[in-house]
Scaffold this motif. Structure first.
Motif, PDB file in Angstrom:
ATOM      1  N   ILE A   1       3.116  14.606  -9.157  1.00 39.50           N
ATOM      2  CA  ILE A   1       4.222  15.559  -9.239  1.00 39.50           C
ATOM      3  C   ILE A   1       4.763  15.631 -10.659  1.00 39.50           C
ATOM      4  N   GLN A   2       4.896  14.480 -11.305  1.00 37.98           N
ATOM      5  CA  GLN A   2       5.401  14.469 -12.683  1.00 37.98           C
ATOM      6  C   GLN A   2       4.418  15.129 -13.646  1.00 37.98           C
ATOM      7  N   LEU A   3       3.133  15.022 -13.355  1.00 37.26           N
ATOM      8  CA  LEU A   3       2.136  15.686 -14.195  1.00 37.26           C
ATOM      9  C   LEU A   3       2.301  17.203 -14.126  1.00 37.26           C
ATOM     10  N   ILE A   4       2.555  17.716 -12.933  1.00 36.70           N
ATOM     11  CA  ILE A   4       2.797  19.154 -12.785  1.00 36.70           C
ATOM     12  C   ILE A   4       4.074  19.560 -13.509  1.00 36.70           C
ATOM     13  N   ASN A   5       5.122  18.732 -13.410  1.00 36.89           N
ATOM     14  CA  ASN A   5       6.360  19.033 -14.131  1.00 36.89           C
ATOM     15  C   ASN A   5       6.139  19.062 -15.640  1.00 36.89           C
ATOM     16  N   MET A   6       5.337  18.141 -16.137  1.00 32.86           N
ATOM     17  CA  MET A   6       5.026  18.118 -17.569  1.00 32.86           C
ATOM     18  C   MET A   6       4.260  19.371 -17.983  1.00 32.86           C
ATOM     19  N   LEU A   7       3.370  19.843 -17.110  1.00 28.83           N
ATOM     20  CA  LEU A   7       2.640  21.074 -17.412  1.00 28.83           C
ATOM     21  C   LEU A   7       3.599  22.254 -17.494  1.00 28.83           C
TER      22      LEU A   7
ATOM     23  N   PRO B   1       0.811  -1.222   0.000  1.00 35.18           N
ATOM     24  CA  PRO B   1       0.000   0.000   0.000  1.00 35.18           C
ATOM     25  C   PRO B   1       0.847   1.277   0.000  1.00 35.18           C
ATOM     26  N   GLN B   2       1.971   1.252   0.724  1.00 39.29           N
ATOM     27  CA  GLN B   2       2.830   2.433   0.736  1.00 39.29           C
ATOM     28  C   GLN B   2       3.418   2.693  -0.640  1.00 39.29           C
ATOM     29  N   GLN B   3       3.869   1.651  -1.305  1.00 39.77           N
ATOM     30  CA  GLN B   3       4.453   1.815  -2.643  1.00 39.77           C
ATOM     31  C   GLN B   3       3.416   2.296  -3.653  1.00 39.77           C
ATOM     32  N   LYS B   4       2.188   1.821  -3.516  1.00 36.96           N
ATOM     33  CA  LYS B   4       1.124   2.295  -4.402  1.00 36.96           C
ATOM     34  C   LYS B   4       0.854   3.782  -4.177  1.00 36.96           C
ATOM     35  N   GLU B   5       0.890   4.207  -2.918  1.00 39.73           N
ATOM     36  CA  GLU B   5       0.664   5.627  -2.640  1.00 39.73           C
ATOM     37  C   GLU B   5       1.828   6.469  -3.146  1.00 39.73           C
ATOM     38  N   VAL B   6       3.053   5.956  -3.002  1.00 45.29           N
ATOM     39  CA  VAL B   6       4.220   6.666  -3.544  1.00 45.29           C
ATOM     40  C   VAL B   6       4.083   6.815  -5.053  1.00 45.29           C
ATOM     41  N   GLU B   7       3.670   5.761  -5.708  1.00 46.58           N
ATOM     42  CA  GLU B   7       3.503   5.804  -7.166  1.00 46.58           C
ATOM     43  C   GLU B   7       2.447   6.820  -7.568  1.00 46.58           C
ATOM     44  N   LYS B   8       1.361   6.867  -6.825  1.00 43.00           N
ATOM     45  CA  LYS B   8       0.283   7.813  -7.134  1.00 43.00           C
ATOM     46  C   LYS B   8       0.748   9.255  -6.931  1.00 43.00           C
ATOM     47  N   LEU B   9       1.426   9.522  -5.830  1.00 45.77           N
ATOM     48  CA  LEU B   9       1.914  10.879  -5.577  1.00 45.77           C
ATOM     49  C   LEU B   9       2.978  11.283  -6.598  1.00 45.77           C
ATOM     50  N   ASN B  10       3.851  10.355  -6.946  1.00 50.12           N
ATOM     51  CA  ASN B  10       4.884  10.658  -7.938  1.00 50.12           C
ATOM     52  C   ASN B  10       4.259  11.004  -9.294  1.00 50.12           C
ATOM     53  N   ASP B  11       3.210  10.272  -9.678  1.00 50.63           N
ATOM     54  CA  ASP B  11       2.535  10.568 -10.942  1.00 50.63           C
ATOM     55  C   ASP B  11       1.979  11.994 -10.945  1.00 50.63           C
TER      56      ASP B  11
END
Length: 656
Positions: free
Chosen positions: A386-392, A374-384
């Protein structure tokens, strides 16, 4: 003898009911297994097994016995509904026993007559050879619209015919049906699915046709309540109220919001009406902004800011958003590392004082893991996120500028990417500088200048791609449809009213029952009218019926459930309650799936609505037949059963 007949009839009904429940549970489990193990596994272990076929056969036999014992033929509509199910299942059995399925590989170099199945190679009574294969694209984009194969068939006496097959066009020849399956790069090879089902398909389609015609007959019966419903004055009143709600309200404000997080709503609306290329289709920035907000926050807006304001704030004023709590954090270790004890984290919380990204420690080694905690899934979701904002911020998401590369093609570009070689110096300069000019106007708090830049971008879009741009009316209607949030509003209303209606139907409330049922009737009528309007808007915007994916199928099922509740309300005491509940749950599924999903053009594999029609007919048929089956016909007219026996037996068809 009479007592034995009654006992046998009850036993038959009970056994049929329990078999139906078992089948629905099995299909629900099969749907879950299919996600993890694939369609082949589910077919080999459930759908394709003899015991699964035996259960369906036994159910048909019990239904036929019940039709004879219960003398259902005295009620023509009920008899034809049951008969349609028997015909549909008979067709499914014929398909299971006698159909021939496989695939054939076509090549331009040589003909072939070999049909490949899972078990063996079979010889076809004719040969096939590929002529050409090509991919069609949506106008103005590089998104595939269809895959087309032209091939020839030569029979045993040497006669040759030319045929075409595509993802949305089936080719039929001598009882064989060909479907586009795959292809190789370069168009030298095309793979077609081959199906021969001479008995199953006609029987199944005949059963569906019989069921639909029976329901239409019932709807158009001159003594039916539905005919009175069509003339009800509340339709006009509801229409006037909805039109008044749709009148836009204009406001005057400064260009920037008071907290300087974004621009005012009118400027954001003007920005949102610009076109862009998003997920393979040309749409408005408002559609992208709404999806962007949903992906980051789970909601179509952020606080008092609209989706357009939220997007523009992060795009043009990123410094102002560094300390704004955007993300929910649930893992205790992450909450500690991100300095978010209350479970809310801002963008700046993901970086330490040296600028190092804090999630790197958690992400090391995650790419090779098949099962994540569950922790790794949450890390993956949060990272996605942050990367979406970087792409913007990098500009790669904003394909705002169309450039005409030839008389028939248009390429949409981002301001930072390499432009086509035939781009003029004037166009290149505009693409590079337009958003910068707009940003400077926003910094200067000059609304007139900012609006002028947006007008020039809009003119540029029309000059370069006017032929392929959606009309302004469709663009505005899509924005209205998304902002109205019909599904999210109606599922809450219908579920609440369904519980209330169920309590009214079951509790002893005496003389007040007729008044309450009349109020519920008007509320169901208003809900149906609103949902009908939303579906009509969706059909007009998208250009196709709402039957191309799971969410749209749920919208259709909700509409049919509400409609059925209106014209069957006098026959069954619980029908309105369960119509509210079924439509509410269907709208909830649509809302949870993709939360008022984007209205996308038909992808090649989804253009045919047959699967959605199949699922909708099965679900609604089970639902309404559950009520109809509790009705005991006599010599003169069907009797209305008591509320205690009016129990629903329908449910969703989970195995499609």
């Amino acid at each position: 003898m009479k007592q034995a007949k009654i006992v046998f009839e009850k036993l038959t009904k009970s056994l049929a009911f329990y078999i139906l429940i078992v089948l629905m549970l099995l299909m629900g489990c099969a749907t879950l297994l299919e996600k993890n193990h694939g369609s082949g596994y589910v077919y080999d272990n459930i759908y394709g097994t003899c015991w699964f076929t035996t259960l369906w056969t036994l159910l048909v036999v019990l239904v036929c016995i019940g039709m004879i014992i219960g003398k259902i033929y005295r009620n023509p509509s009920l008899f034809l509904v049951h008969l349609s199910f028997v015909v549909i299942l008979a067709g499914a059995l014929c398909t299971r026993l006698f159909s021939q399925q496989g695939y054939v590989v076509l090549q331009t170099t040589a003909p072939t007559s070999i049909l490949k199945t899972d078990e063996q190679l079979q010889q076809l009574p004719f040969s096939l050879q590929l002529d050409t294969f090509y991919v069609e694209f949506y106008p103005g984009t590089d998104a595939p619209a269809d895959y087309v194969t032209h091939f020839r068939i030569t029979n045993t006496i040497g006669q040759t015919s030319i045929y075409q097959v595509s993802m949305n066009k089936i080719c039929s020849y001598d009882g064989y049906r060909f479907y586009q399956l795959s292809y190789s790069e370069g168009g030298k090879t095309s793979v077609l699915t081959v199906n021969r089902d001479q008995w199953g398909i006609p029987l199944t389609y005949s059963g569906y046709a019989l069921f639909v015609l029976t329901m239409i007959w019932y709807l158009l019966s001159p003594h039916n309540a539905f005919r009175q419903l069509l003339r009800h004055p509340l339709f006009k009143a509801a229409g006037i109220c909805l039109l008044l709600l749709m009148i836009p309200i204009s406001t005057n404000a400064q260009l920037r919001t008071k907290d300087s997080l974004s621009v005012n709503s009118s400027q954001a609306d003007q920005f949102g009406k610009l076109y862009m290329l998003y997920e393979g289709r040309i749409t408005s920035i408002s559609v992208f902004a709404r999806d962007f907000s949903l992906k980051l926050t789970g909601k179509p807006r952020f606080g008092y800011l609209t989706a357009e304001q939220f997007l523009m704030g992060l795009l043009f004023f990123p410094d102002r958003w560094q300390r704004v709590a955007l993300f929910e954090v649930n893992d205790p270790a992450l909450m500690h590392d991100l300095n978010s004890p209350e479970g809310k984290a801002a963008i700046s919380d993901f970086f330490d004082q040296t600028g190092r990204y804090k999630l790197l420690n958690y992400r090391s080694g995650m790419g090779t893991m098949t099962v994540k905690s569950p922790q790794q899934k949450e890390v993956e979701k949060l990272n996605d996120k942050i990367q979406l904002i970087n792409m913007l911020h990098s500009g790669v998401l904003m394909q705002l500028f169309p450039l005409k590369t030839s008389a028939a093609t248009v390429q949409w570009v981002q301001p930072i990417q390499a432009l086509p070689r035939n781009t003029t110096a004037t166009d290149s300069s505009f693409v590079r500088a337009a958003l910068t000019s707009y940003y400077l106007a926003l910094l200067a708090n000059n609304e007139q200048q900012a609006s002028g830049v947006l007008n020039r971008i809009a003119d540029f879009q029309h000059n370069q791609a006017d032929v392929v741009l959606p009309s302004a009316q469709k663009r505005n209607m899509e924005i209205l449809y998304l902002k109205a949030g019909f599904s999210s509003l109606l599922f809450k209303i219908n579920l609440t009213l369904g519980i209330i209606a169920l309590l009214i139907a079951l509790l002893p409330i005496g003389s007040k029952r007729p008044l309450m049922e009349r109020i519920l009737f008007y509320l169901l009528l208003c809900s149906l009218f609103t949902h009908t309007l939303s579906i009509a808007l969706r059909v007009w915007i998208a250009g196709h019926l709402p039957l191309t994916n799971g969410a749209e199928t749920m919208l259709t099922i909700a509409w049919c459930a509400m409609l059925g509740g209106l014209f069957l309300r006098r026959k069954f005491s619980l029908i309105m309650a369960f119509s509210f509940l079924l439509s509410g749950f269907a709208l909830l599924v649509a809302h949870l799936g993709i939360s008022n999903p984007k209205i996308t053009p038909l992808t090649p594999v989804l253009s045919s609505p047959l699967l959605s029609i199949h699922v909708s007919v099965i679900m609604l048929a089970l639902y309404f037949t559950g009520f109809r089956s509790t009705q005991q016909p006599d010599d003169t007219h069907p009797a209305v059963t008591s509320p205690s026996r009016n129990l629903p037996t329908g449910s969703t068809y989970a195995g499609a």
